[in-house]
Design a protein around this motif. Structure first.
Motif, mmCIF file in Angstrom:
data_model
loop_
_atom_site.group_PDB
_atom_site.id
_atom_site.type_symbol
_atom_site.label_atom_id
_atom_site.label_comp_id
_atom_site.label_asym_id
_atom_site.label_seq_id
_atom_site.Cartn_x
_atom_site.Cartn_y
_atom_site.Cartn_z
ATOM 1 N N THR A 72 18.360 -9.724 -0.833
ATOM 2 C CA THR A 72 17.218 -9.429 -1.579
ATOM 3 C C THR A 72 16.414 -8.118 -1.026
ATOM 4 O O THR A 72 16.176 -8.376 0.070
ATOM 5 N N PHE A 73 16.388 -7.205 -1.600
ATOM 6 C CA PHE A 73 15.551 -5.810 -0.873
ATOM 7 C C PHE A 73 14.085 -5.928 -1.807
ATOM 8 O O PHE A 73 13.631 -5.167 -2.519
ATOM 9 N N GLU A 74 13.368 -7.220 -1.681
ATOM 10 C CA GLU A 74 12.139 -7.436 -2.366
ATOM 11 C C GLU A 74 11.294 -7.385 -0.900
ATOM 12 O O GLU A 74 11.559 -7.708 0.103
ATOM 13 N N LEU A 75 9.964 -6.860 -1.306
ATOM 14 C CA LEU A 75 8.911 -7.180 -0.414
ATOM 15 C C LEU A 75 7.967 -8.223 -0.165
ATOM 16 O O LEU A 75 7.439 -8.623 -1.258
ATOM 17 N N GLU A 76 8.318 -9.255 0.650
ATOM 18 C CA GLU A 76 7.430 -10.477 0.680
ATOM 19 C C GLU A 76 6.028 -10.490 0.949
ATOM 20 O O GLU A 76 5.377 -11.267 0.504
ATOM 21 N N HIS A 77 5.591 -9.508 1.709
ATOM 22 C CA HIS A 77 4.126 -9.323 1.989
ATOM 23 C C HIS A 77 3.567 -8.452 0.795
ATOM 24 O O HIS A 77 4.133 -7.837 0.111
ATOM 25 N N ASP A 78 2.201 -8.929 0.601
ATOM 26 C CA ASP A 78 1.419 -8.178 -0.457
ATOM 27 C C ASP A 78 0.430 -7.257 0.346
ATOM 28 O O ASP A 78 0.503 -6.997 1.499
ATOM 29 N N SER A 79 0.113 -6.668 -0.601
ATOM 30 C CA SER A 79 -0.817 -5.323 0.141
ATOM 31 C C SER A 79 -1.951 -5.782 0.757
ATOM 32 O O SER A 79 -2.205 -5.060 1.819
ATOM 33 N N GLU A 80 -2.580 -6.870 0.726
ATOM 34 C CA GLU A 80 -3.642 -7.419 1.530
ATOM 35 C C GLU A 80 -3.199 -7.770 2.968
ATOM 36 O O GLU A 80 -3.636 -7.398 4.057
ATOM 37 N N ILE A 81 -2.074 -8.485 2.976
ATOM 38 C CA ILE A 81 -1.258 -8.510 4.322
ATOM 39 C C ILE A 81 -0.799 -7.034 5.013
ATOM 40 O O ILE A 81 -1.082 -7.168 6.221
ATOM 41 N N ILE A 82 -0.328 -6.456 4.185
ATOM 42 C CA ILE A 82 0.218 -5.169 4.863
ATOM 43 C C ILE A 82 -0.798 -4.291 5.378
ATOM 44 O O ILE A 82 -0.961 -3.869 6.326
ATOM 45 N N HIS A 96 -3.979 -5.439 6.193
ATOM 46 C CA HIS A 96 -4.284 -5.832 7.566
ATOM 47 C C HIS A 96 -3.657 -5.584 8.656
ATOM 48 O O HIS A 96 -3.727 -5.379 9.638
ATOM 49 N N ASN A 97 -2.195 -5.679 8.458
ATOM 50 C CA ASN A 97 -1.271 -5.478 9.795
ATOM 51 C C ASN A 97 -1.481 -4.164 10.276
ATOM 52 O O ASN A 97 -1.029 -3.802 11.182
ATOM 53 N N LEU A 98 -1.631 -3.152 9.153
ATOM 54 C CA LEU A 98 -1.647 -1.331 9.345
ATOM 55 C C LEU A 98 -2.913 -1.196 9.643
ATOM 56 O O LEU A 98 -3.326 0.064 9.834
ATOM 57 N N LYS A 99 -3.946 -1.960 9.647
ATOM 58 C CA LYS A 99 -5.370 -1.484 9.540
ATOM 59 C C LYS A 99 -5.683 -0.475 8.381
ATOM 60 O O LYS A 99 -6.335 0.469 8.711
ATOM 61 N N MET A 100 -5.566 -0.714 7.346
ATOM 62 C CA MET A 100 -5.554 -0.040 5.976
ATOM 63 C C MET A 100 -6.361 -0.573 5.020
ATOM 64 O O MET A 100 -6.347 -1.914 5.057
ATOM 65 N N ASP A 101 -7.153 0.107 4.064
ATOM 66 C CA ASP A 101 -7.614 -0.445 2.838
ATOM 67 C C ASP A 101 -6.431 -0.750 1.907
ATOM 68 O O ASP A 101 -5.608 -0.341 1.700
ATOM 69 N N SER A 102 -6.493 -2.289 1.508
ATOM 70 C CA SER A 102 -5.510 -2.687 0.534
ATOM 71 C C SER A 102 -5.495 -1.926 -0.596
ATOM 72 O O SER A 102 -4.376 -1.916 -1.267
ATOM 73 N N LYS A 103 -6.455 -1.487 -1.138
ATOM 74 C CA LYS A 103 -6.498 -0.518 -2.323
ATOM 75 C C LYS A 103 -5.678 0.724 -2.212
ATOM 76 O O LYS A 103 -4.847 1.023 -3.152
ATOM 77 N N LYS A 104 -5.814 1.126 -1.008
ATOM 78 C CA LYS A 104 -4.940 2.385 -0.605
ATOM 79 C C LYS A 104 -3.625 2.111 -0.577
ATOM 80 O O LYS A 104 -2.809 2.751 -0.998
ATOM 81 N N VAL A 105 -3.059 0.881 0.215
ATOM 82 C CA VAL A 105 -1.696 0.310 0.209
ATOM 83 C C VAL A 105 -1.069 0.326 -1.126
ATOM 84 O O VAL A 105 -0.113 0.815 -1.484
#
Length: 78
Positions: free
Chosen positions: A48-58, A60-69
């Protein structure tokens, strides 16, 4: 999958050049971070080549704004 090949000319790919032009290294880093997340879940029995993480988790992990992600990810899939 513990590792995957990374094309040493990936930065010359026109789509990735456009991504960097629009979002800089933040977009480029997010792209490869997502590839790592996807590759981490691939096994010999699970393709499966799907992303299990959502933009909020990503974000948080990358210290980015979720809307920007979300914006960058939408740009990548269109």
């Amino acid at each position: 999958m513990r590792w995957f090949k990374h094309d040493s000319y990936a930065s010359n790919d026109p789509k990735l050049e456009k991504l960097r032009m629009k979002y800089g290294v933040e977009g480029y880093g997010l792209y490869f971070y997502c590839l790592e997340l996807i590759a981490r879940e691939v096994t010999s029995k699970k393709y499966t080549f799907e992303l299990e993480h959502d933009s909020e988790i990503i974000a948080h992990n990358l210290k980015m704004d979720s809307k920007k992600v979300e914006e960058i990810l939408m740009y990548c899939v269109t």
